[in-house]
Design a protein around this motif. Sequence first.
Motif, PDB file in Angstrom:
ATOM      1  N   ILE A 274       0.839  -1.204   0.000  1.00 48.96           N
ATOM      2  CA  ILE A 274       0.000   0.000   0.000  1.00 48.96           C
ATOM      3  C   ILE A 274       0.876   1.257   0.000  1.00 48.96           C
ATOM      4  CG2 ILE A 274      -1.605   1.377   1.391  1.00 48.96           C
ATOM      5  CD1 ILE A 274      -2.939  -1.258   2.202  1.00 48.96           C
ATOM      6  N   GLU A 275       1.917   1.250   0.792  1.00 49.78           N
ATOM      7  CA  GLU A 275       2.824   2.403   0.846  1.00 49.78           C
ATOM      8  C   GLU A 275       3.485   2.634  -0.513  1.00 49.78           C
ATOM      9  OE1 GLU A 275       6.815   3.941   3.296  1.00 49.78           O
ATOM     10  OE2 GLU A 275       5.802   2.076   3.877  1.00 49.78           O
ATOM     11  N   ARG A 276       3.903   1.545  -1.154  1.00 49.92           N
ATOM     12  CA  ARG A 276       4.541   1.655  -2.466  1.00 49.92           C
ATOM     13  C   ARG A 276       3.572   2.230  -3.492  1.00 49.92           C
ATOM     14  NH1 ARG A 276       5.315  -1.620  -7.370  1.00 49.92           N
ATOM     15  NH2 ARG A 276       3.603  -2.934  -6.674  1.00 49.92           N
TER      16      ARG A 276
ATOM     17  N   ALA B  25       0.746   3.913  -2.997  1.00 53.02           N
ATOM     18  CA  ALA B  25       0.315   5.271  -2.647  1.00 53.02           C
ATOM     19  C   ALA B  25       1.367   6.299  -3.036  1.00 53.02           C
ATOM     20  CB  ALA B  25       0.016   5.352  -1.152  1.00 53.02           C
ATOM     21  N   LYS B  26       2.627   5.929  -2.888  1.00 49.57           N
ATOM     22  CA  LYS B  26       3.723   6.851  -3.234  1.00 49.57           C
ATOM     23  C   LYS B  26       3.797   7.039  -4.746  1.00 49.57           C
ATOM     24  CE  LYS B  26       7.167   6.599  -0.548  1.00 49.57           C
ATOM     25  NZ  LYS B  26       8.390   6.141   0.193  1.00 49.57           N
ATOM     26  N   ILE B  27       3.660   5.947  -5.491  1.00 45.25           N
ATOM     27  CA  ILE B  27       3.706   6.030  -6.964  1.00 45.25           C
ATOM     28  C   ILE B  27       2.575   6.907  -7.490  1.00 45.25           C
ATOM     29  CG2 ILE B  27       3.363   4.694  -9.086  1.00 45.25           C
ATOM     30  CD1 ILE B  27       4.812   2.371  -7.724  1.00 45.25           C
ATOM     31  N   LEU B  28       1.380   6.754  -6.908  1.00 38.77           N
ATOM     32  CA  LEU B  28       0.201   7.456  -7.403  1.00 38.77           C
ATOM     33  C   LEU B  28      -0.067   8.777  -6.692  1.00 38.77           C
ATOM     34  CD1 LEU B  28      -2.067   4.302  -7.667  1.00 38.77           C
ATOM     35  CD2 LEU B  28      -1.247   5.648  -9.589  1.00 38.77           C
ATOM     36  N   LYS B  29       0.775   9.090  -5.698  1.00 36.60           N
ATOM     37  CA  LYS B  29       0.625  10.342  -4.931  1.00 36.60           C
ATOM     38  C   LYS B  29      -0.758  10.425  -4.269  1.00 36.60           C
ATOM     39  CE  LYS B  29       3.836  12.999  -7.822  1.00 36.60           C
ATOM     40  NZ  LYS B  29       4.215  11.924  -8.740  1.00 36.60           N
ATOM     41  N   ILE B  30      -1.144   9.349  -3.590  1.00 36.20           N
ATOM     42  CA  ILE B  30      -2.433   9.336  -2.885  1.00 36.20           C
ATOM     43  C   ILE B  30      -2.237   9.085  -1.391  1.00 36.20           C
ATOM     44  CG2 ILE B  30      -3.790   8.630  -4.905  1.00 36.20           C
ATOM     45  CD1 ILE B  30      -3.701   5.754  -3.851  1.00 36.20           C
ATOM     46  N   GLU B  31      -1.026   9.371  -0.893  1.00 35.06           N
ATOM     47  CA  GLU B  31      -0.742   9.115   0.532  1.00 35.06           C
ATOM     48  C   GLU B  31      -1.713   9.859   1.443  1.00 35.06           C
ATOM     49  OE1 GLU B  31       1.565  10.225  -1.747  1.00 35.06           O
ATOM     50  OE2 GLU B  31       3.592   9.710  -1.093  1.00 35.06           O
ATOM     51  N   SER B  32      -2.098  11.069   1.042  1.00 35.45           N
ATOM     52  CA  SER B  32      -2.960  11.889   1.906  1.00 35.45           C
ATOM     53  C   SER B  32      -4.424  11.472   1.848  1.00 35.45           C
ATOM     54  CB  SER B  32      -2.834  13.373   1.527  1.00 35.45           C
ATOM     55  OG  SER B  32      -3.216  13.571   0.176  1.00 35.45           O
ATOM     56  N   TYR B  33      -4.764  10.536   0.956  1.00 37.88           N
ATOM     57  CA  TYR B  33      -6.157  10.103   0.822  1.00 37.88           C
ATOM     58  C   TYR B  33      -6.452   8.794   1.557  1.00 37.88           C
ATOM     59  CZ  TYR B  33      -5.509  12.992  -3.421  1.00 37.88           C
ATOM     60  OH  TYR B  33      -5.188  13.971  -4.313  1.00 37.88           O
TER      61      TYR B  33
ATOM     62  N   GLY C  40      -4.420   1.920  -8.077  1.00 37.23           N
ATOM     63  CA  GLY C  40      -3.590   1.480  -6.947  1.00 37.23           C
ATOM     64  C   GLY C  40      -3.941   0.086  -6.482  1.00 37.23           C
ATOM     65  N   ARG C  41      -5.225  -0.231  -6.509  1.00 40.04           N
ATOM     66  CA  ARG C  41      -5.658  -1.569  -6.105  1.00 40.04           C
ATOM     67  C   ARG C  41      -5.089  -2.635  -7.041  1.00 40.04           C
ATOM     68  NH1 ARG C  41     -11.929  -2.070  -5.409  1.00 40.04           N
ATOM     69  NH2 ARG C  41     -11.760  -1.803  -7.668  1.00 40.04           N
ATOM     70  N   ALA C  42      -4.908  -2.239  -8.316  1.00 41.96           N
ATOM     71  CA  ALA C  42      -4.279  -3.167  -9.255  1.00 41.96           C
ATOM     72  C   ALA C  42      -2.774  -3.257  -9.014  1.00 41.96           C
ATOM     73  CB  ALA C  42      -4.544  -2.703 -10.690  1.00 41.96           C
ATOM     74  N   ILE C  43      -2.134  -2.130  -8.708  1.00 41.42           N
ATOM     75  CA  ILE C  43      -0.681  -2.107  -8.503  1.00 41.42           C
ATOM     76  C   ILE C  43      -0.258  -2.993  -7.344  1.00 41.42           C
ATOM     77  CG2 ILE C  43       1.252  -0.627  -7.782  1.00 41.42           C
ATOM     78  CD1 ILE C  43       0.025   1.607  -9.410  1.00 41.42           C
ATOM     79  N   VAL C  44      -1.002  -2.964  -6.246  1.00 37.86           N
ATOM     80  CA  VAL C  44      -0.600  -3.741  -5.065  1.00 37.86           C
ATOM     81  C   VAL C  44      -0.623  -5.238  -5.337  1.00 37.86           C
ATOM     82  CG1 VAL C  44      -1.367  -1.966  -3.444  1.00 37.86           C
ATOM     83  CG2 VAL C  44      -2.943  -3.804  -4.068  1.00 37.86           C
ATOM     84  N   ARG C  45      -1.356  -5.639  -6.389  1.00 36.62           N
ATOM     85  CA  ARG C  45      -1.443  -7.062  -6.708  1.00 36.62           C
ATOM     86  C   ARG C  45      -0.143  -7.608  -7.288  1.00 36.62           C
ATOM     87  NH1 ARG C  45      -5.708  -9.494  -8.690  1.00 36.62           N
ATOM     88  NH2 ARG C  45      -4.182 -11.182  -8.801  1.00 36.62           N
TER      89      ARG C  45
END
Length: 373
Positions: A116-118, A120-128, A147-152
Amino acid sequence: MQTQLKITHLSKFYDKRVRVLNDINLEVKEREFLVLVGPSGCGKSTLLRTIAGLEEVSEGEIFIAGRNVTELQPRDRDIAMVFQDYALYPHMTVKENLAFGLRMRGTPAQKIDEEIERAAKILKIESYLDRKPSQLSGGQRQRVAIGRAIVRRASLFLFDEPLSNLDAKLRSQTRIELADLHQKIGATSVYVTHDQVEAMTLADRIVVLNGGDIQQMGAPLELYNRPANKFVASFIGSPTINFFEGKLDVTGDQAIFHCGNSHIDFTGAPHPAQTGSYTLGLRPEAIKVLAKSGREAEGKLDLEVDVLLREPHGHEVHMVASYAGQQVVIRSANPKRLAVMNEAKRGDRLRCTLDREALHWFAADEEGRRIDV
């Protein structure tokens, strides 16, 4: 580079009578971004859904990362899919949405947090991460869906028209972000869209579908510069290509194309070798308005057009004019040509030359195949 997705002789029928995909064969290499385009009903979304396992295959086989997945359930295919409508759980926070799929697969909590951290950082959604979908804009929700696809960390990413719900400005920005994302994570992706601008800007290769058949596949500029037929020529490119139906008379070295009551002299220019009926395709930028002075005033007078409408776009002008009884679109960003076009009023006649290296000749039949000259 190894093949990540392979489709062999895939066909899809509904009720054993209605064929929506016809003997599809294609391969997608590792890290490649393949875009499926075509008009509504051409079969592109059905093809994506058969890859995902959401539609059964009537004939043929599908291989992902060398494994035959034709009969496997979606959860067993090692794919990640991003839908048009985001498909987020409204009662969960962004973090919980990102974690859901991993948690269902029994992924350890520490690994889930790392992924999730990875993402969120790639997509710049850490604050969401602590917000719920209702508290996000459309663009932010689409980032979460991606992002849900990336974490997979799946073998294959599938995108089903992910930008179609966004407004024009946000769609353009998200398109840039998607291209950047692909560079960062290098995932093998199959992307469906009806928007040929998305296809041209995102794809390593484009597959053009119509009526369940692959019309052509290749790099974006290959399809733009050497379309296989009239359909591909008309679908790829904005503004769309101009077509002129007519007869080409070839006598010795002379070649005259008769279109309605007008004609264009193609002597000394590339043209089909035999007399006959053809369709001439001219991209809007291949028709060049002759300026009053300078290099832009040079060139053979090929046709004269009557101005119907000007569409200023700031850096360029699109002009709708009339030639041989039909509408023609001309595009230019050249300052001297722009000056002439901007001064023109409805009903004015403009003198034009053609870029003779940018002509497209097609057979004048229903198939409209390309004629190489």
